[in-house]
Design a protein around this motif. Structure first.
Motif, PDB file in Angstrom:
ATOM      1  N   ALA A 290       1.597  -2.059  -6.454  1.00 56.89           N
ATOM      2  CA  ALA A 290       0.403  -2.804  -6.026  1.00 56.89           C
ATOM      3  C   ALA A 290      -0.855  -1.966  -6.213  1.00 56.89           C
ATOM      4  CB  ALA A 290       0.554  -3.222  -4.564  1.00 56.89           C
ATOM      5  N   THR A 291      -0.764  -0.691  -5.867  1.00 54.48           N
ATOM      6  CA  THR A 291      -1.908   0.211  -6.006  1.00 54.48           C
ATOM      7  C   THR A 291      -2.302   0.352  -7.471  1.00 54.48           C
ATOM      8  OG1 THR A 291      -1.113   1.422  -4.066  1.00 54.48           O
ATOM      9  CG2 THR A 291      -2.792   2.485  -5.420  1.00 54.48           C
ATOM     10  N   ARG A 292      -1.310   0.507  -8.338  1.00 52.45           N
ATOM     11  CA  ARG A 292      -1.601   0.613  -9.774  1.00 52.45           C
ATOM     12  C   ARG A 292      -2.255  -0.665 -10.290  1.00 52.45           C
ATOM     13  NH1 ARG A 292       1.003  -0.783 -14.512  1.00 52.45           N
ATOM     14  NH2 ARG A 292       2.945  -1.398 -13.446  1.00 52.45           N
ATOM     15  N   ALA A 293      -1.748  -1.823  -9.871  1.00 56.51           N
ATOM     16  CA  ALA A 293      -2.311  -3.090 -10.331  1.00 56.51           C
ATOM     17  C   ALA A 293      -3.767  -3.239  -9.902  1.00 56.51           C
ATOM     18  CB  ALA A 293      -1.476  -4.253  -9.798  1.00 56.51           C
ATOM     19  N   ILE A 294      -4.063  -2.830  -8.692  1.00 55.15           N
ATOM     20  CA  ILE A 294      -5.453  -2.893  -8.214  1.00 55.15           C
ATOM     21  C   ILE A 294      -6.325  -1.931  -9.008  1.00 55.15           C
ATOM     22  CG2 ILE A 294      -6.946  -2.368  -6.240  1.00 55.15           C
ATOM     23  CD1 ILE A 294      -4.669  -3.433  -4.432  1.00 55.15           C
ATOM     24  N   ALA A 295      -5.813  -0.722  -9.269  1.00 50.00           N
ATOM     25  CA  ALA A 295      -6.587   0.275 -10.020  1.00 50.00           C
ATOM     26  C   ALA A 295      -6.864  -0.183 -11.447  1.00 50.00           C
ATOM     27  CB  ALA A 295      -5.836   1.603 -10.035  1.00 50.00           C
ATOM     28  N   GLN A 296      -5.955  -0.993 -12.011  1.00 49.53           N
ATOM     29  CA  GLN A 296      -6.106  -1.425 -13.393  1.00 49.53           C
ATOM     30  C   GLN A 296      -6.768  -2.797 -13.524  1.00 49.53           C
ATOM     31  OE1 GLN A 296      -2.060  -1.087 -14.861  1.00 49.53           O
ATOM     32  NE2 GLN A 296      -2.301   1.094 -15.338  1.00 49.53           N
ATOM     33  N   ALA A 297      -7.153  -3.388 -12.380  1.00 48.37           N
ATOM     34  CA  ALA A 297      -7.736  -4.728 -12.412  1.00 48.37           C
ATOM     35  C   ALA A 297      -9.250  -4.720 -12.595  1.00 48.37           C
ATOM     36  CB  ALA A 297      -7.377  -5.475 -11.123  1.00 48.37           C
ATOM     37  N   GLY A 298      -9.848  -3.540 -12.619  1.00 46.03           N
ATOM     38  CA  GLY A 298     -11.299  -3.464 -12.782  1.00 46.03           C
ATOM     39  C   GLY A 298     -12.075  -3.816 -11.527  1.00 46.03           C
ATOM     40  N   LEU A 299     -11.430  -3.785 -10.387  1.00 48.74           N
ATOM     41  CA  LEU A 299     -12.105  -4.130  -9.133  1.00 48.74           C
ATOM     42  C   LEU A 299     -12.920  -2.970  -8.582  1.00 48.74           C
ATOM     43  CD1 LEU A 299      -9.144  -6.025  -7.409  1.00 48.74           C
ATOM     44  CD2 LEU A 299     -11.145  -7.040  -8.527  1.00 48.74           C
ATOM     45  N   LEU A 300     -12.513  -1.743  -8.897  1.00 45.83           N
ATOM     46  CA  LEU A 300     -13.202  -0.519  -8.490  1.00 45.83           C
ATOM     47  C   LEU A 300     -13.470  -0.464  -6.983  1.00 45.83           C
ATOM     48  CD1 LEU A 300     -15.745  -0.222 -11.439  1.00 45.83           C
ATOM     49  CD2 LEU A 300     -13.503   0.863 -11.206  1.00 45.83           C
ATOM     50  N   PRO A 301     -12.436  -0.550  -6.157  1.00 48.00           N
ATOM     51  CA  PRO A 301     -12.645  -0.425  -4.721  1.00 48.00           C
ATOM     52  C   PRO A 301     -13.166   0.965  -4.363  1.00 48.00           C
ATOM     53  CG  PRO A 301     -10.315  -0.288  -5.239  1.00 48.00           C
ATOM     54  CD  PRO A 301     -11.011  -0.690  -6.509  1.00 48.00           C
ATOM     55  N   SER A 302     -14.015   1.032  -3.353  1.00 45.37           N
ATOM     56  CA  SER A 302     -14.505   2.336  -2.913  1.00 45.37           C
ATOM     57  C   SER A 302     -13.402   3.113  -2.208  1.00 45.37           C
ATOM     58  CB  SER A 302     -15.708   2.160  -1.974  1.00 45.37           C
ATOM     59  OG  SER A 302     -15.345   1.370  -0.857  1.00 45.37           O
ATOM     60  N   ASN A 303     -12.486   2.395  -1.577  1.00 46.53           N
ATOM     61  CA  ASN A 303     -11.385   3.023  -0.868  1.00 46.53           C
ATOM     62  C   ASN A 303     -10.087   2.389  -1.338  1.00 46.53           C
ATOM     63  OD1 ASN A 303     -10.173   4.726   1.072  1.00 46.53           O
ATOM     64  ND2 ASN A 303     -10.047   3.038   2.520  1.00 46.53           N
ATOM     65  N   CYS A 304      -9.127   3.218  -1.733  1.00 42.78           N
ATOM     66  CA  CYS A 304      -7.821   2.710  -2.140  1.00 42.78           C
ATOM     67  C   CYS A 304      -6.816   3.820  -1.890  1.00 42.78           C
ATOM     68  CB  CYS A 304      -7.833   2.293  -3.609  1.00 42.78           C
ATOM     69  SG  CYS A 304      -6.336   1.413  -4.123  1.00 42.78           S
ATOM     70  N   ARG A 305      -6.365   3.941  -0.628  1.00 42.75           N
ATOM     71  CA  ARG A 305      -5.479   5.011  -0.214  1.00 42.75           C
ATOM     72  C   ARG A 305      -4.133   4.432   0.174  1.00 42.75           C
ATOM     73  NH1 ARG A 305     -10.768   6.722  -1.087  1.00 42.75           N
ATOM     74  NH2 ARG A 305     -10.913   8.967  -0.860  1.00 42.75           N
ATOM     75  N   LEU A 306      -3.086   4.996  -0.384  1.00 43.32           N
ATOM     76  CA  LEU A 306      -1.732   4.575  -0.043  1.00 43.32           C
ATOM     77  C   LEU A 306      -1.042   5.698   0.715  1.00 43.32           C
ATOM     78  CD1 LEU A 306       0.749   2.729  -0.203  1.00 43.32           C
ATOM     79  CD2 LEU A 306       1.259   3.760  -2.437  1.00 43.32           C
ATOM     80  N   LEU A 307      -0.537   5.403   1.903  1.00 40.53           N
ATOM     81  CA  LEU A 307       0.168   6.382   2.729  1.00 40.53           C
ATOM     82  C   LEU A 307       1.647   6.020   2.765  1.00 40.53           C
ATOM     83  CD1 LEU A 307      -2.142   6.159   5.913  1.00 40.53           C
ATOM     84  CD2 LEU A 307      -2.667   7.242   3.716  1.00 40.53           C
ATOM     85  N   ASP A 308       2.515   7.009   2.587  1.00 45.11           N
ATOM     86  CA  ASP A 308       3.920   6.701   2.793  1.00 45.11           C
ATOM     87  C   ASP A 308       4.192   6.620   4.298  1.00 45.11           C
ATOM     88  OD1 ASP A 308       4.390   9.301   3.795  1.00 45.11           O
ATOM     89  OD2 ASP A 308       5.454   9.990   2.018  1.00 45.11           O
ATOM     90  N   ALA A 309       5.390   6.189   4.654  1.00 47.28           N
ATOM     91  CA  ALA A 309       5.683   5.892   6.050  1.00 47.28           C
ATOM     92  C   ALA A 309       5.568   7.133   6.935  1.00 47.28           C
ATOM     93  CB  ALA A 309       7.072   5.280   6.174  1.00 47.28           C
ATOM     94  N   THR A 310       6.046   8.268   6.460  1.00 45.49           N
ATOM     95  CA  THR A 310       6.000   9.486   7.267  1.00 45.49           C
ATOM     96  C   THR A 310       4.570   9.965   7.451  1.00 45.49           C
ATOM     97  OG1 THR A 310       8.149  10.090   6.331  1.00 45.49           O
ATOM     98  CG2 THR A 310       6.983  11.783   7.546  1.00 45.49           C
ATOM     99  N   GLU A 311       3.772   9.904   6.383  1.00 46.72           N
ATOM    100  CA  GLU A 311       2.364  10.290   6.469  1.00 46.72           C
ATOM    101  C   GLU A 311       1.640   9.435   7.500  1.00 46.72           C
ATOM    102  OE1 GLU A 311      -1.289  12.119   5.581  1.00 46.72           O
ATOM    103  OE2 GLU A 311       0.611  12.665   4.639  1.00 46.72           O
ATOM    104  N   ALA A 312       1.870   8.129   7.450  1.00 42.60           N
ATOM    105  CA  ALA A 312       1.190   7.224   8.381  1.00 42.60           C
ATOM    106  C   ALA A 312       1.587   7.524   9.821  1.00 42.60           C
ATOM    107  CB  ALA A 312       1.520   5.771   8.026  1.00 42.60           C
ATOM    108  N   PHE A 313       2.848   7.883  10.040  1.00 42.00           N
ATOM    109  CA  PHE A 313       3.312   8.121  11.409  1.00 42.00           C
ATOM    110  C   PHE A 313       2.868   9.484  11.936  1.00 42.00           C
ATOM    111  CE2 PHE A 313       6.516   9.871  14.327  1.00 42.00           C
ATOM    112  CZ  PHE A 313       6.368   8.977  15.378  1.00 42.00           C
ATOM    113  N   VAL A 314       3.084  10.548  11.142  1.00 44.02           N
ATOM    114  CA  VAL A 314       2.807  11.894  11.633  1.00 44.02           C
ATOM    115  C   VAL A 314       1.324  12.090  11.902  1.00 44.02           C
ATOM    116  CG1 VAL A 314       2.839  14.351  11.047  1.00 44.02           C
ATOM    117  CG2 VAL A 314       4.826  12.929  10.549  1.00 44.02           C
ATOM    118  N   ASN A 315       0.478  11.690  10.966  1.00 47.70           N
ATOM    119  CA  ASN A 315      -0.943  11.987  11.095  1.00 47.70           C
ATOM    120  C   ASN A 315      -1.732  10.950  11.870  1.00 47.70           C
ATOM    121  OD1 ASN A 315      -1.483  14.520   9.848  1.00 47.70           O
ATOM    122  ND2 ASN A 315      -1.000  13.617   7.878  1.00 47.70           N
ATOM    123  N   ALA A 316      -1.274   9.713  11.905  1.00 49.28           N
ATOM    124  CA  ALA A 316      -2.058   8.665  12.565  1.00 49.28           C
ATOM    125  C   ALA A 316      -1.266   7.860  13.582  1.00 49.28           C
ATOM    126  CB  ALA A 316      -2.653   7.726  11.523  1.00 49.28           C
TER     127      ALA A 316
END
Length: 569
Positions: A290-316
């Protein structure tokens, strides 16, 4: 507020008791049985630093400091290994003097003195290097050239939307000085509060924008650099095809070719429309697609961060099955709803489900069905300040700098919780380092076709290194920047270390993952610079003819070799 000499940020900004308890609780859930005994840092006056080995000429004496706390605070950067060595009182290489120029001529005079006397000079911005870039890790005397007093926005061109800014200007001050003009640089590395424009330029820092303007290079119009051979100032134009770019020579040169004193930077109008969406995925690799598709769609989001499950839990503290994708858009000219809507379609096509949508235009947060977030039947609760209520401080979307500007990730929903955790991560690292944890990050970039293999080999190398060391730990990953042709993955290691050995333990992990990064055809660093810590692997990636050309430039610009020895060469 007082800067911490040994760790990140300020002493007042350190984790509170309740924050520390919550963090330790999350880590204990992953690594039960670890000894979380706290090891407090020594006082600077107890370090027994050697006396300065050099004395400045009378004309520069008023700019120099030999204060023990000043010297100790400039001895290391802010990497995990720097923090731990400070905690242990291990300062093997300390600058003899800290020199703070008040004008560009002072920089010229300091370089003339040090060139004639053969004294190495370490240029220093905010000291937030995490790769050994500001540590005088060599024998003999050293002078640290701290540019903090060169901290002004000197000129604003509102027609061309650019500004001439001194290199020692820290992020918050830079944004404060631009705010009255309705403009913003919008470059927010995680170190934003404590790093400077000159440091960003010298290290080719990555900032707020997850796509398009990802590196400070993209925001640079021209630069002014003081070298031992003379002052270099590039032509201020929007673009030029007249030979190799002088700016490209100094961007990323890490203080080895000259001292950046000011630059003309390209600005943005301050955003009015903002929106963000938090999307949960049950499968990490579907989230990657999904992240790759958004990056290649020409939408140019200012924020596009993908966190894996452990990253999301440990840090936030965010529970999620496979991954959490944060996508944000902003504009000073038009509504961002069509772009957000298309990004939602793409994410849903890949199995993403909406956790929350923040529309900063009206302050509303909605769930997947369009109901107000937190209303009966909604997905939770979140409070959002509209853009019209923004106060000074300047912060971007979920992965940005500190301040009171809420950006598209305001409130207490997943994106806002991640943003808050992101800004607190360095303080969290310090708290865990004091408790014998090995907590550090490393980052890279690769093409999309290689990402799955790079991810597998790097995480396997990190885990095997922990096993070889007899340590229990976890490895996390998030994508901080994305391009049409590839992502910039940012890995984290959390391991139950052994007090007195955590630096050596991390160094072993770092060596293992660096080898895996090179073997996978990825870069040794996407935005952390080379410094002294990445040098062995950088040398192996740098083409030999280019290395020879770079050495020739060094010989011409710094013939005495005084500028930041041990970095890049």
């Amino acid at each position: 507020m007082g800067r911490s000499w040994w760790g990140w940020g300020t002493t007042e900004g350190a984790l509170s008791e309740s924050e520390t308890a919550a963090l330790v609780g999350r880590v204990q859930a992953l690594l039960p049985g670890h000894d979380f005994t706290d090891h407090a840092p020594p006082a600077p006056d107890a370090l027994d630093l050697p006396e300065p080995r050099v004395a400045p000429p009378d004309g520069l004496r008023h700019l120099c400091s030999a204060d023990p706390g000043d010297r100790a605070g400039h001895a290391h950067g802010k990497a995990f290994r720097d923090v731990v060595r400070n905690l242990e009182g291990r300062l093997d290489n300390v600058p003899d003097l800290v020199v703070r120029p008040r004008a560009e001529q002072d920089v010229v005079d300091v370089l003339e003195w040090c060139t004639s006397s053969g004294i190495p000079v370490v240029p220093y911005g905010g000291g937030s290097s995490v790769v050994g870039g500001v540590e005088p890790r060599f024998d003999g005397p050293a002078v640290t050239l701290d540019l903090a007093r060169l901290g002004q926005v000197l000129e604003v061109d509102p027609v061309s939307r650019c500004a001439r800014i001194q290199a020692g200007t820290r992020g918050p001050s830079l944004e404060d000085q631009l705010r009255g003009h309705g403009l913003t640089l919008r470059h927010y590395p995680q170190s934003f509060e404590f790093s400077t424009l000159g440091g960003w330029l010298a290290t080719r820092a990555g900032g707020h924008f997850a796509t398009l303007y990802t590196h400070v290079d993209d925001l640079t119009e021209s630069m002014r650099v003081v070298t031992p051979a003379g002052v270099v100032e590039s032509l201020r134009v929007p673009a030029s095809g007249a030979g190799p770019s002088p700016d490209r020579l100094f961007l990323g040169s890490e203080g080895t070719l000259g001292v950046i004193t000011e630059a003309w930077m390209r600005l943005h109008a301050r955003p009015v429309w903002r929106a963000t969406v938090s999307l949960a995925f049950d499968d990490f690799w579907r989230a990657v697609e999904a992240t790759r598709a958004i990056a290649q769609a020409g939408l140019l989001p200012s924020n596009c961060r993908l966190l894996d499950a452990t990253e999301a839990f440990v840090n936030a503290g965010i529970p999620v099955g496979g991954g959490l994708l944060l996508v944000g858009f902003e504009s000073a000219d038009h509504s961002v709803e069509p772009w957000l809507g298309r990004a939602l379609e793409i994410a849903r096509d890949h199995g993403g489900s909406v956790r929350a949508i923040t529309d900063a235009g009206d302050g509303a947060v909605r769930d997947a069905d369009g109901a107000p977030y937190g209303a009966p039947g909604g997905a939770g609760s979140e409070t959002v300040a509209p853009v019209s209520g923004v106060a000074s401080g300047g912060a971007p979307a979920a992965d940005g700098g500190p301040g009171t500007d809420p950006g598209p990730a305001s409130g207490a929903g997943p994106a806002a919780r991640w943003r808050s955790a992101f800004l607190r991560m360095p303080y969290q690292r310090d708290a865990l380092a004091r408790r014998s944890m090995v907590v550090e990050t490393f980052e890279t970039a690769c093409t999309w076709d290689r990402f799955e293999s790079v991810h597998a080999s790097v995480t396997a190398a990190a885990r095997q290194a922990l096993v070889d060391l007899g340590l229990r730990g976890v490895v996390t990953c998030r994508l901080t920047h994305v391009y049409p042709d590839g992502p910039a993955p940012y890995f984290g290691v959390f391991a139950a270390g052994t007090w007195g050995s955590t630096v050596q333990q991390w160094d072993a992990v770092k060596a293992a993952v660096s080898e895996a990064i090179l073997a996978g055809g990825a870069t040794i660093t996407h935005h952390h610079a080379v410094g002294r810590d990445h040098l062995p692997w950088y040398h192996r990636q740098r083409p030999d003819p280019f290395a020879a050309a770079l050495r020739a430039a060094k010989a011409e610009l710094d013939p005495a070799g005084i500028l930041n020895p041990g970095v890049l060469w």
